[in-house]
Design a protein around this motif. Structure first.
Motif, short mmCIF file in Angstrom:
data_model
loop_
_atom_site.label_atom_id
_atom_site.label_comp_id
_atom_site.label_asym_id
_atom_site.label_seq_id
_atom_site.Cartn_x
_atom_site.Cartn_y
_atom_site.Cartn_z
N VAL A 173 -102.99 18.11 78.99
CA VAL A 173 -101.30 18.10 78.41
C VAL A 173 -101.05 18.38 76.94
N SER A 174 -101.92 17.90 76.14
CA SER A 174 -101.82 18.42 74.69
C SER A 174 -101.76 19.88 74.43
N VAL A 175 -102.76 20.66 75.37
CA VAL A 175 -102.60 22.15 75.12
C VAL A 175 -100.99 22.86 75.48
N GLY A 176 -100.67 22.10 76.39
CA GLY A 176 -99.30 22.75 76.98
C GLY A 176 -98.32 22.47 75.96
N SER A 177 -98.23 21.12 75.46
CA SER A 177 -97.37 20.82 74.40
C SER A 177 -97.55 21.56 73.08
N ALA A 211 -113.35 19.05 69.27
CA ALA A 211 -114.94 18.47 69.41
C ALA A 211 -115.05 18.27 70.68
N GLY A 212 -114.16 18.79 71.82
CA GLY A 212 -114.54 18.58 73.03
C GLY A 212 -114.45 17.01 73.83
N ASN A 213 -113.60 16.54 73.02
CA ASN A 213 -113.50 15.02 73.56
C ASN A 213 -112.17 14.58 74.10
N GLU A 214 -111.38 15.43 74.09
CA GLU A 214 -109.91 15.24 74.79
C GLU A 214 -110.09 15.10 76.29
N ARG A 215 -109.41 13.98 76.76
CA ARG A 215 -109.28 13.67 78.22
C ARG A 215 -108.46 14.93 78.89
#
Length: 76
Positions: free
Chosen positions: A11-15, A63-67
């Motif tokens: 969702v953060s990428v879209g936002s 970091a590759g930690n985003e859910r």
């Protein structure tokens, strides 16, 4: 927004992408079609605020930690 969320499950990428695109679309509308530069500045400030608010998400993405959507929490 929706295309990127569906493609990446973040969702953060879209936002963040929507916030980045907003001043571009607003530039056409507020600077070309209606010539309201103050409205474009407000839109740009709002977009920068959204990106700033997502700075933690940006670090987790790097970091590759985003859910991702549907990803379960790790057990403690």
């Amino acid at each position: 927004f929706a295309v990127l969320v569906l493609a990446t499950k973040y969702v953060s990428v879209g936002s963040i992408a929507a916030a980045g695109a907003c001043p571009l679309f607003a530039a056409y509308y507020f600077l070309y079609a209606t010539f309201a530069p103050a409205a474009w500045v407000c839109t740009t400030v709002a977009a920068l605020t959204v990106v700033w608010a997502h700075r933690g998400n940006i670090e987790r993405l790097r970091a590759g930690n985003e859910r991702r959507i549907g990803q379960k929490d790790k057990e403690a």
